[in-house]
Scaffold this motif. Structure first.
Motif, PDB file in Angstrom:
ATOM      1  N   ARG A  85       5.898 -40.205  -8.120  1.00  0.00           N
ATOM      2  CA  ARG A  85       6.932 -39.075  -7.468  1.00  0.00           C
ATOM      3  C   ARG A  85       7.375 -39.545  -6.761  1.00  0.00           C
ATOM      4  N   LYS A  86       8.992 -38.576  -5.855  1.00  0.00           N
ATOM      5  CA  LYS A  86       9.384 -39.032  -4.640  1.00  0.00           C
ATOM      6  C   LYS A  86       8.739 -37.545  -4.268  1.00  0.00           C
ATOM      7  N   GLY A  87       9.296 -38.393  -3.095  1.00  0.00           N
ATOM      8  CA  GLY A  87       8.150 -37.602  -1.762  1.00  0.00           C
ATOM      9  C   GLY A  87       9.043 -35.608  -1.376  1.00  0.00           C
ATOM     10  N   SER A  88       9.258 -34.842  -1.243  1.00  0.00           N
ATOM     11  CA  SER A  88       9.817 -33.983  -1.078  1.00  0.00           C
ATOM     12  C   SER A  88      10.907 -33.812   0.458  1.00  0.00           C
ATOM     13  N   THR A  89      11.790 -34.055   0.331  1.00  0.00           N
ATOM     14  CA  THR A  89      12.317 -33.514   1.917  1.00  0.00           C
ATOM     15  C   THR A  89      11.391 -33.441   2.790  1.00  0.00           C
ATOM     16  N   VAL A  90      10.896 -32.354   2.610  1.00  0.00           N
ATOM     17  CA  VAL A  90       9.626 -32.372   4.352  1.00  0.00           C
ATOM     18  C   VAL A  90       8.401 -33.043   4.441  1.00  0.00           C
ATOM     19  N   GLU A  91       8.503 -33.609   3.269  1.00  0.00           N
ATOM     20  CA  GLU A  91       7.478 -34.757   3.154  1.00  0.00           C
ATOM     21  C   GLU A  91       7.992 -35.830   3.876  1.00  0.00           C
ATOM     22  N   ALA A  97      -1.360 -44.945   2.890  1.00  0.00           N
ATOM     23  CA  ALA A  97      -1.516 -43.573   2.460  1.00  0.00           C
ATOM     24  C   ALA A  97      -0.591 -42.788   1.269  1.00  0.00           C
ATOM     25  N   LEU A  98       0.972 -43.710   1.524  1.00  0.00           N
ATOM     26  CA  LEU A  98       1.475 -42.557   0.914  1.00  0.00           C
ATOM     27  C   LEU A  98       1.540 -43.703  -0.403  1.00  0.00           C
ATOM     28  N   GLN A  99       0.818 -44.857  -0.581  1.00  0.00           N
ATOM     29  CA  GLN A  99       1.063 -45.805  -1.859  1.00  0.00           C
ATOM     30  C   GLN A  99       0.214 -44.606  -2.689  1.00  0.00           C
ATOM     31  N   GLY A 100      -1.265 -44.423  -2.111  1.00  0.00           N
ATOM     32  CA  GLY A 100      -2.609 -44.433  -2.833  1.00  0.00           C
ATOM     33  C   GLY A 100      -2.142 -42.706  -3.033  1.00  0.00           C
ATOM     34  N   LEU A 101      -1.079 -41.950  -2.752  1.00  0.00           N
ATOM     35  CA  LEU A 101      -0.691 -40.384  -2.531  1.00  0.00           C
ATOM     36  C   LEU A 101       0.514 -41.332  -3.749  1.00  0.00           C
ATOM     37  N   GLY A 102       0.963 -42.107  -4.339  1.00  0.00           N
ATOM     38  CA  GLY A 102       1.968 -41.931  -5.533  1.00  0.00           C
ATOM     39  C   GLY A 102       3.245 -42.154  -5.122  1.00  0.00           C
ATOM     40  N   ALA A 134       9.378 -45.223 -12.563  1.00  0.00           N
ATOM     41  CA  ALA A 134       8.234 -44.606 -13.272  1.00  0.00           C
ATOM     42  C   ALA A 134       8.459 -43.233 -12.632  1.00  0.00           C
ATOM     43  N   ALA A 135       8.916 -42.760 -11.293  1.00  0.00           N
ATOM     44  CA  ALA A 135       9.004 -41.500 -11.284  1.00  0.00           C
ATOM     45  C   ALA A 135       9.587 -40.183 -12.405  1.00  0.00           C
ATOM     46  N   LYS A 136      11.104 -40.893 -12.790  1.00  0.00           N
ATOM     47  CA  LYS A 136      11.919 -40.408 -13.427  1.00  0.00           C
ATOM     48  C   LYS A 136      11.353 -40.345 -14.841  1.00  0.00           C
ATOM     49  N   ARG A 137      10.892 -41.373 -15.014  1.00  0.00           N
ATOM     50  CA  ARG A 137      10.428 -41.364 -16.251  1.00  0.00           C
ATOM     51  C   ARG A 137       9.151 -39.822 -16.830  1.00  0.00           C
ATOM     52  N   THR A 138       7.839 -39.726 -15.360  1.00  0.00           N
ATOM     53  CA  THR A 138       7.074 -39.080 -15.203  1.00  0.00           C
ATOM     54  C   THR A 138       7.699 -37.881 -14.676  1.00  0.00           C
ATOM     55  N   ALA A 139       8.895 -37.458 -13.914  1.00  0.00           N
ATOM     56  CA  ALA A 139       9.773 -36.318 -14.257  1.00  0.00           C
ATOM     57  C   ALA A 139      10.295 -35.513 -15.178  1.00  0.00           C
ATOM     58  N   VAL A 140      10.785 -36.641 -16.109  1.00  0.00           N
ATOM     59  CA  VAL A 140      11.446 -35.659 -17.118  1.00  0.00           C
ATOM     60  C   VAL A 140      10.183 -35.666 -18.567  1.00  0.00           C
ATOM     61  N   ALA A 141       9.277 -36.567 -18.124  1.00  0.00           N
ATOM     62  CA  ALA A 141       8.559 -35.905 -19.448  1.00  0.00           C
ATOM     63  C   ALA A 141       7.661 -34.822 -19.198  1.00  0.00           C
ATOM     64  N   ALA A 142       7.706 -34.418 -17.733  1.00  0.00           N
ATOM     65  CA  ALA A 142       6.594 -33.076 -16.844  1.00  0.00           C
ATOM     66  C   ALA A 142       7.643 -31.969 -17.284  1.00  0.00           C
TER      67      ALA A 142
END
Length: 211
Positions: free
Chosen positions: A99-105, A148-153, A201-209
């Motif tokens: 997924r894409k990180g939030s602004t805060v992240e 670390a960010l890679q591990g978090l996806g 991939a993040a866009k596909r996941t977001a659309v599916a969610a």
């Protein structure tokens, strides 16, 4: 084991008048494979990473780059976490969920990079552990954050890698590690491709969610 490590450090081959130790050669090839595997979100990313850090630890220690050597130890520990995290987040359709990180992240990552680099550079300088403490520290902190960010996806880990590459190429050249500098340049190309793939991939996941 010690004898084998000594052979990998002392033995190698010469390219354009520059000697490349087997430890550096195989360590960087494994590191290159890690980027290729991460782009495809393969679980093999992490065991290959562990093999890479074991070899590169000896290379950077012998080159008196304390920050880069310690980096390998930390990356090795993160690799165990990443392996575990990816196993837990595997999806039968999308593979490892990203997924894409939030602004805060994202702001937290920038702050961690700046503060971490300053703090670690001062430590390296005080301990005389590196002849180039500032870029050495930036690469160390950036690498830790990226893995670390890679591990978090989080997709943003690829952007952090680009920053590490931009700092790492000139430092490797100044250290006489020309093969490593070449690998860092290849990294940059793969990182851009990886960033584009993970974004899709993040866009596909977001659309599916959302559906």
């Amino acid at each position: 084991m010690e004898a084998a490590v000594h052979v990998l450090l002392e033995q190698g081959f010469t390219v354009l008048g520059q000697k490349i130790a087997y430890a550096e050669f195989f360590g960087q090839l494994f590191a290159l494979a890690v980027v290729f595997l991460a782009q495809r979100r393969s679980l093999w990313t992490w065991p290959v990473q562990l093999a890479s850090v074991a070899l590169l630890f000896t290379v950077y220690l012998s080159a008196q780059l304390g920050g880069l050597a310690v980096r390998q130890v930390v990356v090795g520990l993160i690799a165990f976490y990443g392996w575990y995290a990816w196993l837990r987040r595997r999806d039968p359709v999308f593979g490892v969920v990203v997924r894409k990180g939030s602004t805060v992240e994202r702001l937290a990552v920038v702050a961690a990079f700046v503060v971490g680099t300053v703090a670690f550079a001062l430590v390296l300088d005080a301990l005389h552990a590196s002849w180039a403490p500032w870029p050495d520290a930036a690469i160390f902190v950036g690498t830790v954050l990226a893995f670390a960010l890679q591990g978090l996806g989080l997709v943003e880990f690829w952007i952090v890698w680009l920053a590490v590459d931009a700092i790492g190429v000139p430092l490797q050249i100044q250290s006489g590690l020309y093969f490593s500098a070449l690998i860092y340049t290849v990294f940059a190309v793969l990182v851009i491709r990886g960033w584009l793939d993970w974004n899709r991939a993040a866009k596909r996941t977001a659309v599916a969610a959302a559906a």
